[in-house]
Design a protein around this motif. Structure first.
Motif, PDB file in Angstrom:
ATOM      1  N   VAL A  40       0.813  -1.024  -0.044  1.00 27.36           N
ATOM      2  CA  VAL A  40      -0.037  -0.019   0.020  1.00 27.36           C
ATOM      3  C   VAL A  40       0.855   1.211   0.198  1.00 27.36           C
ATOM      4  N   HIS A  41       1.914   1.167   0.802  1.00 24.61           N
ATOM      5  CA  HIS A  41       2.817   2.385   0.738  1.00 24.61           C
ATOM      6  C   HIS A  41       3.609   2.644  -0.429  1.00 24.61           C
ATOM      7  N   GLY A  94      -9.274   5.462   2.014  1.00 20.44           N
ATOM      8  CA  GLY A  94     -10.188   4.799   2.584  1.00 20.44           C
ATOM      9  C   GLY A  94      -9.573   3.571   3.381  1.00 20.44           C
ATOM     10  N   TYR A  95      -8.588   2.917   2.653  1.00 16.28           N
ATOM     11  CA  TYR A  95      -7.760   1.404   3.480  1.00 16.28           C
ATOM     12  C   TYR A  95      -7.286   2.040   4.762  1.00 16.28           C
ATOM     13  N   VAL A  96      -6.368   3.019   4.705  1.00 18.84           N
ATOM     14  CA  VAL A  96      -5.625   3.098   5.739  1.00 18.84           C
ATOM     15  C   VAL A  96      -6.055   4.245   6.885  1.00 18.84           C
ATOM     16  N   ALA A 222     -15.003   4.506  -0.306  1.00 15.60           N
ATOM     17  CA  ALA A 222     -15.910   3.459   0.144  1.00 15.60           C
ATOM     18  C   ALA A 222     -15.230   2.299  -0.210  1.00 15.60           C
ATOM     19  N   ALA A 223     -14.626   2.104  -1.596  1.00 20.04           N
ATOM     20  CA  ALA A 223     -13.968   0.917  -1.969  1.00 20.04           C
ATOM     21  C   ALA A 223     -12.771   0.764  -1.191  1.00 20.04           C
ATOM     22  N   GLY A 224     -11.955   1.641  -0.820  1.00 17.40           N
ATOM     23  CA  GLY A 224     -10.843   1.461   0.073  1.00 17.40           C
ATOM     24  C   GLY A 224     -11.186   0.908   1.594  1.00 17.40           C
ATOM     25  N   SER A 386       0.419   1.145  10.844  1.00 18.61           N
ATOM     26  CA  SER A 386       0.297   2.403   9.959  1.00 18.61           C
ATOM     27  C   SER A 386      -0.759   3.274  10.952  1.00 18.61           C
ATOM     28  N   ALA A 387      -0.052   4.412  11.188  1.00 15.64           N
ATOM     29  CA  ALA A 387      -0.940   5.395  11.815  1.00 15.64           C
ATOM     30  C   ALA A 387      -1.460   6.692  10.959  1.00 15.64           C
TER      31      ALA A 387
END
Length: 388
Positions: A40-41, A94-96, A222-224, A386-387
């Motif tokens: 992701v990063h 959205g993911y993180v 929303a997808a994330g 992950s913050a």
């Protein structure tokens, strides 16, 4: 002006999101909520680089070679696909952000978001305001009615323009942060037994649905979130089929992302291509972040990890280095009729200059304010989380 007519630098503008990270990527912690995912990063860095290069290519086409049909025809596809980096950033957000809104109280979440994003944003916004006040190049945003909503990052709701190039999508980001934090606090943190809580949750759900309808690009956030929930449960195609579906999903992103320049406004949502772009972007991201994915193996490089670390600074800084370099090339007549040679020479200059400027900006305006206030890195080595 519109979302696609960047003030100051005649550039399309984009947003990104980054996290503080150590110099070397840690090993990924599998299966745990909030576990840091280096893929992701890395995708964050790739997305920022795509936008940077797309702005160089598209900017030269718009401002230097607008009459060159050969230039425009050969650079249209990469210019269009560069915009895909914006939507990928939204999915990443959205993911993180989901683990962050669950980890922190609303006050702490807001403070961490503020010190992560606002100092760098404010510095470049004030730079643009000063430049525009002096030149009046964009009189329509040279007023308090445009400046104040932009600085407050509420211009999406007021219908006015953002100022600093690329920052239009930060308004989407901030609106998403607010809704995600409110929803998590009301629906998940507080007891759901009272009538007031039930009414508040229904109203927040309705508001979220309205925001996606009014601003369709919000669907990428929303997808994330969906990708995060599926990832935490290990729900993805079996190992044998995973590489195939990952390639198919990316091919869909490449094709639909190249055929047009998406804005994801309401009027564009009658086009089936927009829904295909959303579907394939979400599908590819879900495939890419899986353990041992093809993308994970390709992005497992220190340079890619570094680009992910400085992606937010790269996103806000590169329009200024691009504009300055372009002005110098124009002044000295370095853009000749042989545009492939001119483009190559321009890239040789603008890429290292931009990366150097990005590194300085990152250390002074992105990393330092957060560490000064919280006395810690956003990324914590000791718990590999992950913050964002």
């Amino acid at each position: 002006m519109t979302e696609n007519s960047s003030p100051a630098l005649a550039l399309d503008r984009q947003a990104t999101l980054t996290i503080e990270t150590p110099a070397k990527p840690p090993r990924e912690k599998k299966g745990g909520k909030g576990a840091f995912n280096p893929t992701v990063h890395g995708l964050r860095g790739i997305a920022a680089t795509m936008v940077f290069l797309a702005h160089v290519i598209g900017g030269l086409g718009e401002n230097v070679y607008p009459q060159s049909h050969s230039y425009l025809s050969l650079t249209e596809l990469p210019w269009n696909f560069g915009r895909w980096g914006v939507w990928l950033f939204f999915v990443i957000s959205g993911y993180v952000i989901l683990p962050s809104v669950l980890r922190y109280t609303p006050r702490e979440f807001a403070l961490r978001r503020f010190f992560r994003l606002y100092p760098l944003f404010l510095a470049f916004s004030l730079l643009f305001i000063a430049m525009n006040a002096w030149s009046n190049a964009y009189p329509e945003v040279n007023s308090l009615g445009a400046i104040i909503p932009a600085l407050l990052m509420v211009n999406l709701l007021t219908g006015t323009e953002q100022l600093t190039p690329n920052a239009w999508s930060l308004s989407y980001e901030v609106l998403f942060y607010a809704m995600a934090c409110l929803t998590a606090h009301v629906a998940l943190r507080r007891p759901f037994g009272s009538a007031a809580d039930r009414v508040a949750s229904v109203l927040l759900a309705a508001a979220s649905a309205w925001l996606i309808y009014r601003f369709p690009a919000m669907a990428f956030f929303a997808a994330g979130i969906v990708a995060r929930l599926l990832d935490e449960r290990g729900l993805r195609p079996s190992g044998a089929w995973h590489p195939l579906w990952e390639v198919v999903a990316f091919a869909g992103c490449l094709y639909f992302g190249s055929v047009q320049h998406y804005g994801f406004t309401q009027k564009e949502m009658g086009d089936p291509h927009a829904y295909a772009m959303l579907f394939f972007t979400a599908a590819y991201f879900h495939m890419a972040i899986g353990p041992n994915s093809l993308t994970a193996r390709l992005l497992d490089r220190p340079a890619i990890f570094y680009l992910g670390t400085v992606s937010y600074s790269l996103y806000l800084a590169h329009p200024y280095t691009y504009f300055a370099a372009r002005q110098i090339f124009v002044h000295f007549g370095l853009f000749g009729p042989n545009w492939p040679l001119s483009l190559a020479l321009f890239l040789v200059v603008v890429v290292p200059v931009t990366l150097g400027f990005t590194h300085i900006v990152y250390r002074l305006l992105e990393r330092y304010p957060y560490q000064w206030y919280f006395h810690e890195r956003v990324f914590h080595r000791n718990r590999i989380k992950s913050a964002a």
